[in-house]
Design a protein around this motif. Structure first.
Motif, PDB file in Angstrom:
ATOM      1  N   HIS A   1      -6.346  12.958   4.025  1.00  0.00           N
ATOM      2  CA  HIS A   1      -4.284  14.404   4.213  1.00  0.00           C
ATOM      3  C   HIS A   1      -4.431  15.388   3.874  1.00  0.00           C
ATOM      4  O   HIS A   1      -3.895  16.210   4.532  1.00  0.00           O
ATOM      5  CB  HIS A   1      -3.758  13.055   4.433  1.00  0.00           C
TER       6      HIS A   1
ATOM      7  N   ARG B   1      -0.965  12.342  -0.598  1.00  0.00           N
ATOM      8  CA  ARG B   1      -1.275  13.936  -0.469  1.00  0.00           C
ATOM      9  C   ARG B   1      -2.224  14.551  -1.861  1.00  0.00           C
ATOM     10  O   ARG B   1      -1.324  14.617  -2.969  1.00  0.00           O
ATOM     11  CB  ARG B   1      -1.161  14.386   0.523  1.00  0.00           C
TER      12      ARG B   1
ATOM     13  N   GLN C   1      -2.502   7.929   8.754  1.00  0.00           N
ATOM     14  CA  GLN C   1      -1.682   6.953   8.129  1.00  0.00           C
ATOM     15  C   GLN C   1      -1.143   5.295   8.661  1.00  0.00           C
ATOM     16  O   GLN C   1      -1.241   4.849   7.575  1.00  0.00           O
ATOM     17  CB  GLN C   1      -0.205   7.930   8.032  1.00  0.00           C
TER      18      GLN C   1
ATOM     19  N   GLN D   1       9.616  10.185   4.523  1.00  0.00           N
ATOM     20  CA  GLN D   1       8.548   8.997   5.504  1.00  0.00           C
ATOM     21  C   GLN D   1       8.234   8.254   6.866  1.00  0.00           C
ATOM     22  O   GLN D   1       7.894   7.703   6.970  1.00  0.00           O
ATOM     23  CB  GLN D   1       7.072   8.107   4.416  1.00  0.00           C
TER      24      GLN D   1
ATOM     25  N   ALA E   1      -4.861  10.243  -1.115  1.00  0.00           N
ATOM     26  CA  ALA E   1      -4.991  10.563   1.130  1.00  0.00           C
ATOM     27  C   ALA E   1      -5.482  12.251   0.450  1.00  0.00           C
ATOM     28  O   ALA E   1      -4.724  13.294   0.105  1.00  0.00           O
ATOM     29  CB  ALA E   1      -4.246  10.490   1.316  1.00  0.00           C
TER      30      ALA E   1
ATOM     31  N   VAL F   1       7.894   4.506   0.449  1.00  0.00           N
ATOM     32  CA  VAL F   1       7.609   5.668   0.508  1.00  0.00           C
ATOM     33  C   VAL F   1       9.122   6.227   0.282  1.00  0.00           C
ATOM     34  O   VAL F   1       9.939   5.361  -0.079  1.00  0.00           O
ATOM     35  CB  VAL F   1       7.760   6.014   1.415  1.00  0.00           C
TER      36      VAL F   1
ATOM     37  N   ASP G   1      -4.715   3.758   7.149  1.00  0.00           N
ATOM     38  CA  ASP G   1      -4.384   3.373   5.572  1.00  0.00           C
ATOM     39  C   ASP G   1      -3.674   2.420   5.626  1.00  0.00           C
ATOM     40  O   ASP G   1      -3.634   1.384   4.578  1.00  0.00           O
ATOM     41  CB  ASP G   1      -3.497   4.987   4.719  1.00  0.00           C
ATOM     42  N   ILE G   2      -2.337   2.558   6.268  1.00  0.00           N
ATOM     43  CA  ILE G   2      -1.334   1.351   5.894  1.00  0.00           C
ATOM     44  C   ILE G   2      -2.247  -0.264   6.594  1.00  0.00           C
ATOM     45  O   ILE G   2      -2.111  -1.294   6.122  1.00  0.00           O
ATOM     46  CB  ILE G   2       0.032   2.064   6.574  1.00  0.00           C
TER      47      ILE G   2
ATOM     48  N   MET H   1      -3.179   4.589  -3.471  1.00  0.00           N
ATOM     49  CA  MET H   1      -4.470   5.959  -2.703  1.00  0.00           C
ATOM     50  C   MET H   1      -3.526   7.076  -2.621  1.00  0.00           C
ATOM     51  O   MET H   1      -2.906   7.704  -2.704  1.00  0.00           O
ATOM     52  CB  MET H   1      -4.422   5.506  -0.937  1.00  0.00           C
TER      53      MET H   1
ATOM     54  N   LEU I   1       0.939  -1.011   0.271  1.00  0.00           N
ATOM     55  CA  LEU I   1      -0.296  -0.573  -0.210  1.00  0.00           C
ATOM     56  C   LEU I   1       0.970   0.990   0.040  1.00  0.00           C
ATOM     57  O   LEU I   1       2.052   0.983   0.669  1.00  0.00           O
ATOM     58  CB  LEU I   1      -0.913  -0.484   1.466  1.00  0.00           C
ATOM     59  N   SER I   2       0.015   1.460  -0.682  1.00  0.00           N
ATOM     60  CA  SER I   2       1.029   3.477  -0.744  1.00  0.00           C
ATOM     61  C   SER I   2       0.136   5.223  -0.957  1.00  0.00           C
ATOM     62  O   SER I   2      -1.173   4.295  -1.620  1.00  0.00           O
ATOM     63  CB  SER I   2       2.502   3.659  -1.220  1.00  0.00           C
ATOM     64  N   GLY I   3       0.722   5.975  -0.750  1.00  0.00           N
ATOM     65  CA  GLY I   3      -0.559   6.971  -1.458  1.00  0.00           C
ATOM     66  C   GLY I   3       0.162   8.796  -1.225  1.00  0.00           C
ATOM     67  O   GLY I   3       1.880   8.142  -0.763  1.00  0.00           O
TER      68      GLY I   3
ATOM     69  N   TYR J   1      -2.377  13.418  12.103  1.00  0.00           N
ATOM     70  CA  TYR J   1      -2.263  13.000  10.946  1.00  0.00           C
ATOM     71  C   TYR J   1      -1.449  11.369  10.874  1.00  0.00           C
ATOM     72  O   TYR J   1      -1.635  10.537  10.048  1.00  0.00           O
ATOM     73  CB  TYR J   1      -0.782  13.882  10.284  1.00  0.00           C
TER      74      TYR J   1
ATOM     75  N   VAL K   1       5.574  -1.227   2.663  1.00  0.00           N
ATOM     76  CA  VAL K   1       5.380   0.376   2.177  1.00  0.00           C
ATOM     77  C   VAL K   1       6.275   0.643   1.134  1.00  0.00           C
ATOM     78  O   VAL K   1       6.722   1.714   1.423  1.00  0.00           O
ATOM     79  CB  VAL K   1       4.734   1.086   3.771  1.00  0.00           C
TER      80      VAL K   1
END
Ligand code: TRP
Length: 334
Positions: free
Chosen positions: A46, A11, A136, A154, A43, A150, A139-140, A41, A7-9, A132, A148
């Motif tokens: 966020h 903003r 997160q 992060q 976000a 990033v 989300d994860i 994702m 998973l990653s996201g 925040y 993840v």
């Protein structure tokens, strides 16, 4: 065998991704999607934690960012592309996680301190901003991912997410397995410089607030124009003056995007080529790199991305709601 999840996201603070976003994140997600089920994702919640000034059209930002994901190479047939707020489980998980994390820990988070410093004085430091990393973590952990991917910035958020998962597990029983940091070590990509330099003539990161970006979704002419005014070695006034490729934005990009960069650098250092030639060759190389993205982007209207996002949210919800069932049971809420 079913693939493990990633998973990653990103903003949705702007409707446009730049090549720094691509190099620092998207490129890795694209590379992972053959071996893993990637959940990409946007976000949007966020984004609300730091937006200053007048309210932005966050939904519009999210749709455009999702288009950039797909144009950038995320294949919706393999990966789930979704918007955070379309999967309400993230909010419920955030609420429940907020009961197992101390306020002191959140206040000590270096990213939080930096974000507060970066806000203008009149901006509210909201509970949402403090929380925040709790969002997160939700989300994860809802996806029980293998890892993840990033950027290095992060790392504190991943560590907090891990601690929140452990705190939950030790109170309510093992629900959340550990996950791997997949932090990009190649800083020439993950910290891509912008096209300009700071007051001291040093390259600085690509950021929309500096206006030194190349965007994924701009025309070849726009890209050419930006490169034309890019920062090069200031002491190289004439073609025959030696360049210093390490401190020159154009040469740094040649290294990433031009197969001939070693020759180009050698000629630059030897005073055998001028900056305008380098800029011309860089423009060709970057436009070649962006061409397939532009082509895919041209096929994506709102209807197409909405369909991709609806499917992506369904796929995400399936995983997230199963985890939520476990969470409610573990907490004796159900
Ligand atoms: N905080 C991340 C950023 O600023 C975005 C993000 C939100 C994220 N949720 C995430 C990244 C979950 C990885 C996993 O870029």
């Amino acid at each position: 065998m079913t693939k493990q999840r990633i998973l990653s996201g990103m903003r949705a603070t702007s409707p446009k991704l730049h090549i720094g976003n691509y190099e620092g994140a998207l490129r890795n997600w694209v590379n992972l999607q053959d071996d893993y089920k990637v959940y990409s994702m946007v976000a949007d919640w966020h984004a609300l934690t730091t937006l200053e000034g007048d309210p932005q059209d966050i939904r519009r930002n999210s749709l455009e960012v999702a288009k950039d994901f797909v144009a950038g190479g995320i294949d919706p047939a393999k990966s789930a592309v979704f918007i955070q707020s379309d999967v309400k489980e993230h909010a419920e998980m955030q609420l429940l996680f907020s009961m197992v994390v101390g306020v002191g820990k959140l206040e000590r988070n270096p990213t939080y301190k930096d974000m507060v410093k970066g806000l203008s004085k009149s901006t509210l430091v909201s509970m949402g901003l403090l929380g925040y990393p709790v969002l997160q973590a939700s989300d994860i952990l809802l996806y029980k991912p293998y890892g993840v991917p990033v950027g290095k910035d992060q790392a504190p958020h991943l560590e907090l997410s891990r601690e929140i998962g452990r705190a939950f597990n030790s109170r309510y029983g093992e629900v959340f397995p550990d996950f791997k940091d997949m932090i990009d070590k190649d800083e020439s990509r993950s910290k891509l410089p912008g096209l300009d330099a700071d007051d001291e003539g040093k390259l600085r990161k690509m950021s929309k607030s500096y206006g030194n970006c190349i965007y994924l979704n701009e025309t070849a002419d726009e890209t050419a124009k930006r490169i034309k005014s890019a920062f090069t070695t200031p002491s190289k006034m004439r073609l025959t003056d030696p360049g210093i490729p390490e401190g020159c934005a154009v040469c740094q990009y040649l290294k990433l995007y031009s197969p001939d960069w070693e020759k180009q650098w050698a000629e630059d250092v030897a005073g055998e080529r001028g900056c305008s030639q380098s800029k011309k060759e860089l423009t060709e190389a970057i436009n070649e790199f962006l061409r397939p993205m532009r082509e895919r982007r041209a096929e994506l209207d709102d209807a197409a991305i909405l369909e991709i996002l609806a499917r992506g949210a369904d796929e995400a919800r399936e995983v997230a709601s199963a985890t939520m069932d476990e969470v409610r049971k573990a907490m004796k809420l159900a």
